[in-house]
Design a protein around this motif. Structure first.
Motif, PDB file in Angstrom:
ATOM      1  N   UNK A  30       0.726  -1.218   0.141  1.00  0.00           N
ATOM      2  CA  UNK A  30       0.057  -0.028   0.012  1.00  0.00           C
ATOM      3  C   UNK A  30       0.916   1.261  -0.053  1.00  0.00           C
ATOM      4  N   UNK A  31       2.056   1.243   0.879  1.00  0.00           N
ATOM      5  CA  UNK A  31       2.769   2.340   0.779  1.00  0.00           C
ATOM      6  C   UNK A  31       3.501   2.599  -0.612  1.00  0.00           C
ATOM      7  N   UNK A  32       3.842   1.566  -1.325  1.00  0.00           N
ATOM      8  CA  UNK A  32       4.535   1.363  -2.662  1.00  0.00           C
ATOM      9  C   UNK A  32       3.508   2.012  -3.646  1.00  0.00           C
ATOM     10  N   UNK A  33       2.371   1.784  -3.286  1.00  0.00           N
ATOM     11  CA  UNK A  33       1.174   2.382  -4.300  1.00  0.00           C
ATOM     12  C   UNK A  33       0.944   3.808  -4.022  1.00  0.00           C
ATOM     13  N   UNK A  34       1.164   4.326  -2.847  1.00  0.00           N
ATOM     14  CA  UNK A  34       1.114   5.644  -2.736  1.00  0.00           C
ATOM     15  C   UNK A  34       2.326   6.390  -3.404  1.00  0.00           C
ATOM     16  N   UNK A  35       3.253   5.921  -3.310  1.00  0.00           N
ATOM     17  CA  UNK A  35       4.623   6.327  -3.864  1.00  0.00           C
ATOM     18  C   UNK A  35       4.358   6.433  -5.607  1.00  0.00           C
ATOM     19  N   UNK A  36       3.680   5.176  -6.106  1.00  0.00           N
ATOM     20  CA  UNK A  36       3.579   5.220  -7.427  1.00  0.00           C
ATOM     21  C   UNK A  36       2.502   6.180  -7.866  1.00  0.00           C
ATOM     22  N   UNK A  37       1.499   6.477  -7.053  1.00  0.00           N
ATOM     23  CA  UNK A  37       0.494   7.658  -7.227  1.00  0.00           C
ATOM     24  C   UNK A  37       1.074   8.929  -7.331  1.00  0.00           C
ATOM     25  N   UNK A  38       1.917   9.185  -6.388  1.00  0.00           N
ATOM     26  CA  UNK A  38       2.703  10.468  -6.011  1.00  0.00           C
ATOM     27  C   UNK A  38       3.609  10.650  -7.346  1.00  0.00           C
ATOM     28  N   UNK A  39       4.292   9.822  -7.930  1.00  0.00           N
ATOM     29  CA  UNK A  39       4.953   9.773  -9.070  1.00  0.00           C
ATOM     30  C   UNK A  39       4.412  10.296 -10.252  1.00  0.00           C
ATOM     31  N   UNK A  40       3.098   9.398 -10.638  1.00  0.00           N
ATOM     32  CA  UNK A  40       2.444   9.551 -11.758  1.00  0.00           C
ATOM     33  C   UNK A  40       1.882  10.920 -11.553  1.00  0.00           C
ATOM     34  N   UNK A  41       1.297  11.550 -10.226  1.00  0.00           N
ATOM     35  CA  UNK A  41       0.766  12.793 -10.213  1.00  0.00           C
ATOM     36  C   UNK A  41       1.862  14.016 -10.647  1.00  0.00           C
ATOM     37  N   UNK A  42       3.015  13.689 -10.241  1.00  0.00           N
ATOM     38  CA  UNK A  42       4.168  14.717 -10.406  1.00  0.00           C
ATOM     39  C   UNK A  42       4.397  14.679 -11.756  1.00  0.00           C
ATOM     40  N   UNK A  43       4.615  13.496 -12.509  1.00  0.00           N
ATOM     41  CA  UNK A  43       4.802  13.347 -13.826  1.00  0.00           C
ATOM     42  C   UNK A  43       3.868  14.207 -14.913  1.00  0.00           C
ATOM     43  N   UNK A  44       2.382  14.237 -14.333  1.00  0.00           N
ATOM     44  CA  UNK A  44       1.431  14.988 -15.031  1.00  0.00           C
ATOM     45  C   UNK A  44       1.424  16.475 -14.572  1.00  0.00           C
ATOM     46  N   UNK A  45       2.397  16.881 -13.682  1.00  0.00           N
ATOM     47  CA  UNK A  45       2.069  18.308 -13.224  1.00  0.00           C
ATOM     48  C   UNK A  45       1.017  18.581 -12.105  1.00  0.00           C
ATOM     49  N   UNK A  46       0.539  17.590 -11.637  1.00  0.00           N
ATOM     50  CA  UNK A  46      -0.418  17.534 -10.386  1.00  0.00           C
ATOM     51  C   UNK A  46       0.079  17.484  -9.099  1.00  0.00           C
ATOM     52  N   UNK A  47      -0.748  17.646  -8.076  1.00  0.00           N
ATOM     53  CA  UNK A  47      -0.156  17.269  -6.530  1.00  0.00           C
ATOM     54  C   UNK A  47      -1.109  16.071  -6.120  1.00  0.00           C
ATOM     55  N   UNK A  48      -0.553  15.266  -5.441  1.00  0.00           N
ATOM     56  CA  UNK A  48      -1.147  14.059  -4.780  1.00  0.00           C
ATOM     57  C   UNK A  48      -1.513  14.253  -3.585  1.00  0.00           C
ATOM     58  N   UNK A  49      -2.363  14.319  -3.150  1.00  0.00           N
ATOM     59  CA  UNK A  49      -2.917  14.459  -1.558  1.00  0.00           C
ATOM     60  C   UNK A  49      -3.816  13.533  -1.233  1.00  0.00           C
ATOM     61  N   UNK A  50      -3.776  12.307  -0.782  1.00  0.00           N
ATOM     62  CA  UNK A  50      -4.864  11.474  -0.392  1.00  0.00           C
ATOM     63  C   UNK A  50      -5.520  11.867   0.910  1.00  0.00           C
ATOM     64  N   UNK A  51      -6.824  11.527   1.157  1.00  0.00           N
ATOM     65  CA  UNK A  51      -7.471  12.120   2.231  1.00  0.00           C
ATOM     66  C   UNK A  51      -7.705  10.809   3.237  1.00  0.00           C
ATOM     67  N   UNK A  52      -7.534  11.528   4.472  1.00  0.00           N
ATOM     68  CA  UNK A  52      -7.961  10.286   5.690  1.00  0.00           C
ATOM     69  C   UNK A  52      -8.969  10.912   6.370  1.00  0.00           C
ATOM     70  N   UNK A  53      -9.766  10.042   7.263  1.00  0.00           N
ATOM     71  CA  UNK A  53     -10.764  10.735   8.166  1.00  0.00           C
ATOM     72  C   UNK A  53     -10.062  10.939   9.613  1.00  0.00           C
ATOM     73  N   UNK A  54     -10.359  11.890  10.126  1.00  0.00           N
ATOM     74  CA  UNK A  54      -9.807  12.330  11.333  1.00  0.00           C
ATOM     75  C   UNK A  54     -11.078  12.593  12.288  1.00  0.00           C
TER      76      UNK A  54
END
Length: 149
Positions: A30-54
């Motif tokens: 799951x942490x590797x998947x987060x890193x993958x999503x982060x890399x893909x978002x950076x490649x597309x010029x977007x920001x990756x910010x998953x949300x969690x419930x607090x």
């Protein structure tokens, strides 16, 4: 009853808990998947910010409230100053995994962002196949011993 006679009936019990090895693998995947999503978002010029419930307590009313908060994802990769290559360290919790015990290697050197994305995908498969179980267990044991002080 003729329908039941045609089926293979067995005595079985549902497993309630997964083994610790599988739980650790799934956590790292799951942490590797987060890193993958982060890399893909950076490649597309977007920001990756998953949300969690607090969940918090409203001080004025005293009632429990739940809010969506952006989760902070730290990058596991950086650009080396010496040769302008991308270095990727695989982390389990706050600790970096030792990828090769003989050479004490703790990072992977990559040439480009596309290679970084393909390496993260390959690492997810490797973790699912159990190739990093020994390194995960070592870091997990060190963390467990640190709490026993």
């Amino acid at each position: 009853m003729s329908t039941l006679n045609g089926l293979k009936l067995v005595v079985s019990k549902k497993q309630l808990h997964a083994s610790p090895i599988v739980i650790r693998r799934n956590k790292l995947i799951s942490k590797l998947h987060e890193q993958l999503e982060l890399c893909e978002a950076q490649r597309e010029g977007k920001t990756y910010a998953p949300v969690r419930l607090k969940t918090y307590v409203n001080k004025a009313t005293g009632e429990r409230m739940t809010a969506e908060v952006a989760k902070r994802v730290k990058e596991w990769f950086w650009v080396s100053n010496e040769n302008n290559k991308i270095n990727l360290a695989v982390k389990y919790g706050a600790k970096t995994l030792m990828l090769n015990k003989k050479s004490k290697a703790n990072a992977i050197e990559l040439a480009s962002g596309d290679e970084l994305i393909s390496t993260l995908k390959a690492l997810k498969v490797a973790v699912a196949n159990g190739e990093l179980d020994e390194a995960i267990a070592e870091v997990s044991e060190a963390t467990r011993l640190a709490f026993g002080k």
